[in-house]
Design a protein around this motif. Structure first.
Motif, PDB file in Angstrom:
ATOM      1  N   VAL A 101      51.504  79.827  47.575  1.00  0.00           N
ATOM      2  CA  VAL A 101      52.730  79.071  47.329  1.00  0.00           C
ATOM      3  C   VAL A 101      53.695  79.293  48.488  1.00  0.00           C
ATOM      4  O   VAL A 101      53.479  80.147  49.350  1.00  0.00           O
ATOM      5  N   ARG A 102      54.763  78.534  48.456  1.00  0.00           N
ATOM      6  CA  ARG A 102      55.907  78.785  49.337  1.00  0.00           C
ATOM      7  C   ARG A 102      57.106  79.038  48.440  1.00  0.00           C
ATOM      8  O   ARG A 102      57.431  78.198  47.594  1.00  0.00           O
ATOM      9  N   VAL A 103      57.729  80.199  48.561  1.00  0.00           N
ATOM     10  CA  VAL A 103      58.886  80.527  47.729  1.00  0.00           C
ATOM     11  C   VAL A 103      60.120  80.620  48.618  1.00  0.00           C
ATOM     12  O   VAL A 103      60.032  81.031  49.783  1.00  0.00           O
ATOM     13  N   GLN A 104      61.264  80.253  48.051  1.00  0.00           N
ATOM     14  CA  GLN A 104      62.489  80.231  48.838  1.00  0.00           C
ATOM     15  C   GLN A 104      63.673  80.681  47.990  1.00  0.00           C
ATOM     16  O   GLN A 104      63.822  80.291  46.833  1.00  0.00           O
ATOM     17  N   SER A 105      64.508  81.514  48.578  1.00  0.00           N
ATOM     18  CA  SER A 105      65.778  81.925  47.984  1.00  0.00           C
ATOM     19  C   SER A 105      66.832  81.808  49.068  1.00  0.00           C
ATOM     20  O   SER A 105      66.774  82.518  50.077  1.00  0.00           O
ATOM     21  N   ASP A 148      51.710  66.773  50.706  1.00  0.00           N
ATOM     22  CA  ASP A 148      52.599  65.761  50.153  1.00  0.00           C
ATOM     23  C   ASP A 148      52.124  65.498  48.726  1.00  0.00           C
ATOM     24  O   ASP A 148      51.121  64.803  48.509  1.00  0.00           O
ATOM     25  N   ALA A 149      52.799  66.085  47.740  1.00  0.00           N
ATOM     26  CA  ALA A 149      52.329  66.011  46.355  1.00  0.00           C
ATOM     27  C   ALA A 149      52.293  64.577  45.850  1.00  0.00           C
ATOM     28  O   ALA A 149      51.343  64.178  45.151  1.00  0.00           O
ATOM     29  N   PHE A 150      53.320  63.792  46.171  1.00  0.00           N
ATOM     30  CA  PHE A 150      53.349  62.402  45.695  1.00  0.00           C
ATOM     31  C   PHE A 150      52.168  61.614  46.243  1.00  0.00           C
ATOM     32  O   PHE A 150      51.461  60.921  45.499  1.00  0.00           O
ATOM     33  N   GLN A 151      51.922  61.737  47.544  1.00  0.00           N
ATOM     34  CA  GLN A 151      50.815  60.987  48.146  1.00  0.00           C
ATOM     35  C   GLN A 151      49.466  61.489  47.643  1.00  0.00           C
ATOM     36  O   GLN A 151      48.528  60.709  47.435  1.00  0.00           O
ATOM     37  N   THR A 152      49.365  62.785  47.414  1.00  0.00           N
ATOM     38  CA  THR A 152      48.124  63.349  46.874  1.00  0.00           C
ATOM     39  C   THR A 152      47.816  62.760  45.502  1.00  0.00           C
ATOM     40  O   THR A 152      46.664  62.399  45.209  1.00  0.00           O
ATOM     41  N   PRO A 183      49.051  68.003  31.376  1.00  0.00           N
ATOM     42  CA  PRO A 183      49.595  67.187  30.290  1.00  0.00           C
ATOM     43  C   PRO A 183      51.120  67.132  30.292  1.00  0.00           C
ATOM     44  O   PRO A 183      51.714  66.104  29.953  1.00  0.00           O
ATOM     45  N   ARG A 184      51.739  68.240  30.686  1.00  0.00           N
ATOM     46  CA  ARG A 184      53.196  68.273  30.682  1.00  0.00           C
ATOM     47  C   ARG A 184      53.787  67.334  31.733  1.00  0.00           C
ATOM     48  O   ARG A 184      54.800  66.659  31.497  1.00  0.00           O
ATOM     49  N   LEU A 185      53.175  67.276  32.905  1.00  0.00           N
ATOM     50  CA  LEU A 185      53.726  66.483  34.005  1.00  0.00           C
ATOM     51  C   LEU A 185      53.220  65.046  34.022  1.00  0.00           C
ATOM     52  O   LEU A 185      53.948  64.131  34.432  1.00  0.00           O
ATOM     53  N   LEU A 186      51.964  64.837  33.605  1.00  0.00           N
ATOM     54  CA  LEU A 186      51.341  63.527  33.791  1.00  0.00           C
ATOM     55  C   LEU A 186      50.860  62.881  32.494  1.00  0.00           C
ATOM     56  O   LEU A 186      50.358  61.758  32.507  1.00  0.00           O
ATOM     57  N   GLY A 187      51.005  63.607  31.384  1.00  0.00           N
ATOM     58  CA  GLY A 187      50.624  63.030  30.107  1.00  0.00           C
ATOM     59  C   GLY A 187      49.119  63.045  29.874  1.00  0.00           C
ATOM     60  O   GLY A 187      48.351  63.694  30.592  1.00  0.00           O
ATOM     61  N   ARG A 200      56.307  60.537  40.967  1.00  0.00           N
ATOM     62  CA  ARG A 200      57.435  61.128  41.722  1.00  0.00           C
ATOM     63  C   ARG A 200      58.030  62.319  40.966  1.00  0.00           C
ATOM     64  O   ARG A 200      58.355  63.349  41.572  1.00  0.00           O
ATOM     65  N   ALA A 201      58.182  62.173  39.666  1.00  0.00           N
ATOM     66  CA  ALA A 201      58.731  63.271  38.872  1.00  0.00           C
ATOM     67  C   ALA A 201      57.784  64.475  38.878  1.00  0.00           C
ATOM     68  O   ALA A 201      58.218  65.631  39.010  1.00  0.00           O
ATOM     69  N   ALA A 202      56.488  64.221  38.750  1.00  0.00           N
ATOM     70  CA  ALA A 202      55.508  65.312  38.780  1.00  0.00           C
ATOM     71  C   ALA A 202      55.496  65.994  40.140  1.00  0.00           C
ATOM     72  O   ALA A 202      55.451  67.229  40.248  1.00  0.00           O
ATOM     73  N   ALA A 203      55.535  65.178  41.195  1.00  0.00           N
ATOM     74  CA  ALA A 203      55.526  65.731  42.554  1.00  0.00           C
ATOM     75  C   ALA A 203      56.751  66.592  42.797  1.00  0.00           C
ATOM     76  O   ALA A 203      56.667  67.647  43.447  1.00  0.00           O
ATOM     77  N   GLU A 204      57.899  66.176  42.273  1.00  0.00           N
ATOM     78  CA  GLU A 204      59.122  66.960  42.452  1.00  0.00           C
ATOM     79  C   GLU A 204      58.982  68.335  41.806  1.00  0.00           C
ATOM     80  O   GLU A 204      59.390  69.355  42.377  1.00  0.00           O
ATOM     81  N   THR A 205      58.398  68.391  40.624  1.00  0.00           N
ATOM     82  CA  THR A 205      58.200  69.679  39.955  1.00  0.00           C
ATOM     83  C   THR A 205      57.203  70.551  40.715  1.00  0.00           C
ATOM     84  O   THR A 205      57.412  71.757  40.888  1.00  0.00           O
ATOM     85  N   LEU A 206      56.127  69.943  41.179  1.00  0.00           N
ATOM     86  CA  LEU A 206      55.105  70.703  41.901  1.00  0.00           C
ATOM     87  C   LEU A 206      55.626  71.258  43.221  1.00  0.00           C
ATOM     88  O   LEU A 206      55.230  72.349  43.650  1.00  0.00           O
TER      89      LEU A 206
END
Length: 281
Positions: A101-105, A148-152, A183-187, A200-206
């Motif tokens: 992962v990449r984590v940021q604070s 790129d989660a959305f494009q993936t 199921p939570r992100l994509l049903g 887009r919403a799922a990609a934003e969470t990921l």
């Protein structure tokens, strides 16, 4: 080798003794539960508060306060983070799952492995960022770094239109995590029925999971102690107190914290060498 060098230097090693009191007039007097020792100078290499079961105590901090040497508030560092009450409803089932992962604070970020635990999150990425996290803050976690989660997801919708969320996400992350997030992100519908808005919403969470820790696992699990004796109060050449030059602080007792990978050992050795060299001059 270390014991040989101590023998050459005339070092006396005393084990299983508790320091009861330290005083200073023209010399230091250290009272233990078995004896009294006097010395012209005193080096505090007693570490921080981390891992008390190995003998860690706040002795260096207590003596710094006693001799009016400024302290930066100590806190656990390089430590696992605990999940809040909402995340504890689903995260413990993922205990043992690890992924890059990449984590940021704030402006600080690390790209390493993250591990789910029964209490929250650990692994190198989390330990690293914990030293920069402050209570009340959230940590941003990118579960698909360098992608790129959305494009993936859009590509998967085209290439695997009949597949469902778990199957598609498990190609990008451990299956147990995909089973939780899919199921939570994509049903429950097949990929062909996923609209761009959902993707887009799922990609934003990921890419931007805002994890809000309830706290850390404390000094019992912390690899280091952040904070400690303020570096501004010490000579950078000798590690002696600027107001009490007979008193030295080295290692983890000082407000210097490195990343994982041996940096804290290096600091302990380097600062100890500086103090020892100054005392030999």
């Amino acid at each position: 080798m270390l014991l040989d060098e101590c023998t050459k230097g005339g070092v006396t090693i005393r084990l299983s003794e508790t320091i009861r009191d330290v005083r200073f007039s023209d010399r230091f007097t250290v009272e233990t539960d078995t004896t009294s020792i006097e010395a012209q100078s005193l080096v505090l290499a007693t570490g921080g508060l981390s891992i008390p079961k190995l003998g860690a105590t706040g002795l260096a901090h207590r003596l710094a306060r006693q001799f009016d040497v400024p302290l930066v508030a100590p806190a656990p560092g390089l430590v696992p983070l605990q999940a809040n009450i909402d995340d504890l409803k689903w995260m413990p089932a993922l205990s043992g799952v690890s992924l890059p992962v990449r984590v940021q604070s704030g402006k600080t970020a690390f790209e390493e492995a993250m591990l789910f635990t029964h209490k929250g999150l650990s692994g190198p990425a989390i330990l690293q960022i914990s030293s920069f996290w402050k209570p009340g803050q959230s940590i941003r976690i990118d579960l698909l770094p360098d992608k790129d989660a959305f494009q993936t997801l859009r590509n998967a919708r085209t290439a695997r239109s009949r597949a469902h969320a778990v199957a598609i996400l498990s190609e990008q992350m451990p299956r147990r995590l995909a089973e939780e997030l899919g199921p939570r992100l994509l049903g429950e519908k097949a990929a062909a029925e996923w609209p761009d808005k959902l993707l887009r919403a799922a990609a934003e969470t990921l890419k931007n999971w805002q994890f809000a820790p309830s706290g850390t696992e404390g000094y019992a699990k912390a690899e280091v102690t952040t904070g400690g004796v303020d570096t501004k109060a010490l000579s950078s050449r000798t590690m002696a107190s600027t107001t009490m030059p007979q008193l030295y602080f080295v290692g983890e007792a000082v407000d210097v914290t490195g990343w994982l990978g041996g940096y804290n050992f290096q600091w302990a050795w380097a600062s100890g060498h500086a103090a020892g060299t100054a005392l030999s001059e």
